[in-house]
Motif scaffolding. Structure first.
Motif, PDB file in Angstrom:
ATOM      1  N   LYS A 135       0.838  -1.193   0.000  1.00 39.94           N
ATOM      2  CA  LYS A 135       0.000   0.000   0.000  1.00 39.94           C
ATOM      3  C   LYS A 135       0.873   1.242   0.000  1.00 39.94           C
ATOM      4  O   LYS A 135       1.927   1.282   0.623  1.00 39.94           O
ATOM      5  CB  LYS A 135      -0.921  -0.007   1.206  1.00 39.94           C
ATOM      6  CG  LYS A 135      -1.958  -1.115   1.150  1.00 39.94           C
ATOM      7  CD  LYS A 135      -2.846  -1.118   2.358  1.00 39.94           C
ATOM      8  CE  LYS A 135      -3.807  -2.302   2.289  1.00 39.94           C
ATOM      9  NZ  LYS A 135      -4.639  -2.382   3.483  1.00 39.94           N
ATOM     10  N   VAL A 136       0.424   2.254  -0.736  1.00 40.82           N
ATOM     11  CA  VAL A 136       1.122   3.536  -0.814  1.00 40.82           C
ATOM     12  C   VAL A 136       0.089   4.661  -0.809  1.00 40.82           C
ATOM     13  O   VAL A 136      -1.093   4.421  -1.068  1.00 40.82           O
ATOM     14  CB  VAL A 136       2.007   3.660  -2.085  1.00 40.82           C
ATOM     15  CG1 VAL A 136       3.126   2.651  -2.086  1.00 40.82           C
ATOM     16  CG2 VAL A 136       1.174   3.535  -3.352  1.00 40.82           C
ATOM     17  N   VAL A 137       0.537   5.858  -0.521  1.00 39.79           N
ATOM     18  CA  VAL A 137      -0.286   7.050  -0.668  1.00 39.79           C
ATOM     19  C   VAL A 137       0.394   7.916  -1.714  1.00 39.79           C
ATOM     20  O   VAL A 137       1.580   8.234  -1.598  1.00 39.79           O
ATOM     21  CB  VAL A 137      -0.441   7.812   0.668  1.00 39.79           C
ATOM     22  CG1 VAL A 137      -1.205   9.111   0.452  1.00 39.79           C
ATOM     23  CG2 VAL A 137      -1.139   6.938   1.693  1.00 39.79           C
ATOM     24  N   LEU A 138      -0.348   8.262  -2.747  1.00 40.57           N
ATOM     25  CA  LEU A 138       0.162   9.091  -3.837  1.00 40.57           C
ATOM     26  C   LEU A 138      -0.615  10.398  -3.822  1.00 40.57           C
ATOM     27  O   LEU A 138      -1.802  10.404  -4.121  1.00 40.57           O
ATOM     28  CB  LEU A 138      -0.028   8.389  -5.177  1.00 40.57           C
ATOM     29  CG  LEU A 138       0.686   7.049  -5.266  1.00 40.57           C
ATOM     30  CD1 LEU A 138       0.036   6.147  -6.270  1.00 40.57           C
ATOM     31  CD2 LEU A 138       2.129   7.305  -5.617  1.00 40.57           C
ATOM     32  N   LYS A 139       0.094  11.446  -3.445  1.00 37.22           N
ATOM     33  CA  LYS A 139      -0.544  12.741  -3.235  1.00 37.22           C
ATOM     34  C   LYS A 139      -1.628  12.512  -2.196  1.00 37.22           C
ATOM     35  O   LYS A 139      -1.330  12.116  -1.094  1.00 37.22           O
ATOM     36  CB  LYS A 139      -1.016  13.328  -4.544  1.00 37.22           C
ATOM     37  CG  LYS A 139       0.157  13.478  -5.527  1.00 37.22           C
ATOM     38  CD  LYS A 139       0.016  14.598  -6.444  1.00 37.22           C
ATOM     39  CE  LYS A 139       1.260  14.646  -7.324  1.00 37.22           C
ATOM     40  NZ  LYS A 139       1.438  15.870  -7.976  1.00 37.22           N
ATOM     41  N   LYS A 140      -2.879  12.656  -2.528  1.00 35.08           N
ATOM     42  CA  LYS A 140      -3.929  12.445  -1.524  1.00 35.08           C
ATOM     43  C   LYS A 140      -4.684  11.131  -1.715  1.00 35.08           C
ATOM     44  O   LYS A 140      -5.683  10.885  -1.057  1.00 35.08           O
ATOM     45  CB  LYS A 140      -4.913  13.612  -1.552  1.00 35.08           C
ATOM     46  CG  LYS A 140      -5.687  13.730  -2.855  1.00 35.08           C
ATOM     47  CD  LYS A 140      -6.671  14.874  -2.800  1.00 35.08           C
ATOM     48  CE  LYS A 140      -7.484  14.912  -4.097  1.00 35.08           C
ATOM     49  NZ  LYS A 140      -8.549  15.890  -4.032  1.00 35.08           N
ATOM     50  N   PHE A 141      -4.211  10.285  -2.603  1.00 34.66           N
ATOM     51  CA  PHE A 141      -4.931   9.073  -2.957  1.00 34.66           C
ATOM     52  C   PHE A 141      -4.299   7.818  -2.358  1.00 34.66           C
ATOM     53  O   PHE A 141      -3.076   7.689  -2.331  1.00 34.66           O
ATOM     54  CB  PHE A 141      -4.977   8.899  -4.483  1.00 34.66           C
ATOM     55  CG  PHE A 141      -5.649  10.037  -5.177  1.00 34.66           C
ATOM     56  CD1 PHE A 141      -7.029  10.160  -5.163  1.00 34.66           C
ATOM     57  CD2 PHE A 141      -4.904  10.996  -5.830  1.00 34.66           C
ATOM     58  CE1 PHE A 141      -7.654  11.220  -5.805  1.00 34.66           C
ATOM     59  CE2 PHE A 141      -5.514  12.058  -6.474  1.00 34.66           C
ATOM     60  CZ  PHE A 141      -6.895  12.176  -6.455  1.00 34.66           C
ATOM     61  N   GLY A 142      -5.155   6.902  -1.938  1.00 34.54           N
ATOM     62  CA  GLY A 142      -4.667   5.588  -1.550  1.00 34.54           C
ATOM     63  C   GLY A 142      -4.275   4.828  -2.802  1.00 34.54           C
ATOM     64  O   GLY A 142      -4.822   5.051  -3.885  1.00 34.54           O
ATOM     65  N   MET A 193      -1.578   1.265  -4.407  1.00 37.74           N
ATOM     66  CA  MET A 193      -0.787   0.073  -4.136  1.00 37.74           C
ATOM     67  C   MET A 193       0.121  -0.243  -5.310  1.00 37.74           C
ATOM     68  O   MET A 193      -0.142   0.134  -6.439  1.00 37.74           O
ATOM     69  CB  MET A 193      -1.692  -1.122  -3.864  1.00 37.74           C
ATOM     70  CG  MET A 193      -2.456  -1.624  -5.070  1.00 37.74           C
ATOM     71  SD  MET A 193      -3.465  -3.037  -4.607  1.00 37.74           S
ATOM     72  CE  MET A 193      -3.746  -3.778  -6.207  1.00 37.74           C
ATOM     73  N   TYR A 194       1.224  -0.909  -4.964  1.00 38.72           N
ATOM     74  CA  TYR A 194       2.069  -1.556  -5.965  1.00 38.72           C
ATOM     75  C   TYR A 194       1.549  -2.979  -6.122  1.00 38.72           C
ATOM     76  O   TYR A 194       1.117  -3.605  -5.156  1.00 38.72           O
ATOM     77  CB  TYR A 194       3.518  -1.664  -5.470  1.00 38.72           C
ATOM     78  CG  TYR A 194       4.338  -0.413  -5.591  1.00 38.72           C
ATOM     79  CD1 TYR A 194       4.881  -0.022  -6.801  1.00 38.72           C
ATOM     80  CD2 TYR A 194       4.597   0.359  -4.467  1.00 38.72           C
ATOM     81  CE1 TYR A 194       5.656   1.116  -6.899  1.00 38.72           C
ATOM     82  CE2 TYR A 194       5.375   1.496  -4.552  1.00 38.72           C
ATOM     83  CZ  TYR A 194       5.901   1.870  -5.771  1.00 38.72           C
ATOM     84  OH  TYR A 194       6.674   2.993  -5.858  1.00 38.72           O
ATOM     85  N   TRP A 195       1.614  -3.511  -7.338  1.00 36.86           N
ATOM     86  CA  TRP A 195       1.374  -4.923  -7.614  1.00 36.86           C
ATOM     87  C   TRP A 195       2.704  -5.488  -8.103  1.00 36.86           C
ATOM     88  O   TRP A 195       3.282  -4.950  -9.039  1.00 36.86           O
ATOM     89  CB  TRP A 195       0.421  -5.136  -8.758  1.00 36.86           C
ATOM     90  CG  TRP A 195      -0.914  -4.520  -8.780  1.00 36.86           C
ATOM     91  CD1 TRP A 195      -1.227  -3.197  -8.659  1.00 36.86           C
ATOM     92  CD2 TRP A 195      -2.139  -5.207  -9.014  1.00 36.86           C
ATOM     93  NE1 TRP A 195      -2.570  -3.031  -8.802  1.00 36.86           N
ATOM     94  CE2 TRP A 195      -3.152  -4.249  -9.026  1.00 36.86           C
ATOM     95  CE3 TRP A 195      -2.462  -6.543  -9.239  1.00 36.86           C
ATOM     96  CZ2 TRP A 195      -4.486  -4.579  -9.240  1.00 36.86           C
ATOM     97  CZ3 TRP A 195      -3.779  -6.870  -9.460  1.00 36.86           C
ATOM     98  CH2 TRP A 195      -4.777  -5.901  -9.440  1.00 36.86           C
TER      99      TRP A 195
END
Length: 170
Positions: free
Chosen positions: A108-115, A117-119
């Motif tokens: 799981k990651v947060v990109l700017k304000k969005f949740g 994920m990496y696959w």
């Protein structure tokens, strides 16, 4: 595992078709700000921006909306396949379930304000995707055909996602 990717992409195409996603490619580097659905079609990034983020001279479109693919030749003769998908009715939870079902490792990651994920395919170090979610999901998938871990497919996928979020005004 390539079959699993194809199956996942096929499911994405069906889901997108049912959701009513459509759109065309634009030859301009970036779509106009008044475009009502910036993420539809093959997304807001031009072929030149995609090539720049992959550090290759050019990419060739392979498919058209709703799931779009490109291919690029790397120095030394290897090739990279790139896939973009925007699915209006999709959720990050559903994508996590799909990843789990097919045996992908996720982070799981947060990109700017969005949740997001990496696959990662544990059997293919040359393959990686990044998905973000807000109203639907955006996914960039990068796969080195050689299955080599370099150039880093996760860094390339993340670069494409960051460029997409930048163009989308986030």
């Amino acid at each position: 595992m390539r079959a699993a990717i194809r199956l996942g992409l096929a499911a994405a195409v069906v889901a997108a078709a049912l959701a009513g996603c459509s759109g065309g490619r634009s030859d301009s580097p970036v779509r106009a700000a008044d475009t009502p659905n910036l993420l539809a079609g093959c997304g807001p990034l031009s072929d030149a921006i995609i090539a720049n983020r992959l550090a290759v001279p050019l990419v060739r479109p392979q498919t058209q909306p709703t799931v779009c693919t490109w291919t690029a030749e790397l120095p030394g003769g290897d090739a990279v396949d790139v896939t973009y998908a925007w699915l209006r009715e999709d959720t990050l939870l559903r994508d996590l379930q799909v990843a789990d079902r097919f045996g992908y490792r996720t982070e799981k990651v947060v990109l700017k304000k969005f949740g997001g994920m990496y696959w990662r395919d544990p059997n293919d170090p040359g393959s990686c995707a990044v998905t973000t979610a807000d109203t639907g999901t955006i996914t960039w998938w990068v796969q080195n055909r050689s299955r080599a871990a370099q150039p880093d497919p996760c860094a390339a996928a993340m670069g494409l996602m960051q460029a997409t979020l930048d163009v989308d005004g986030v």
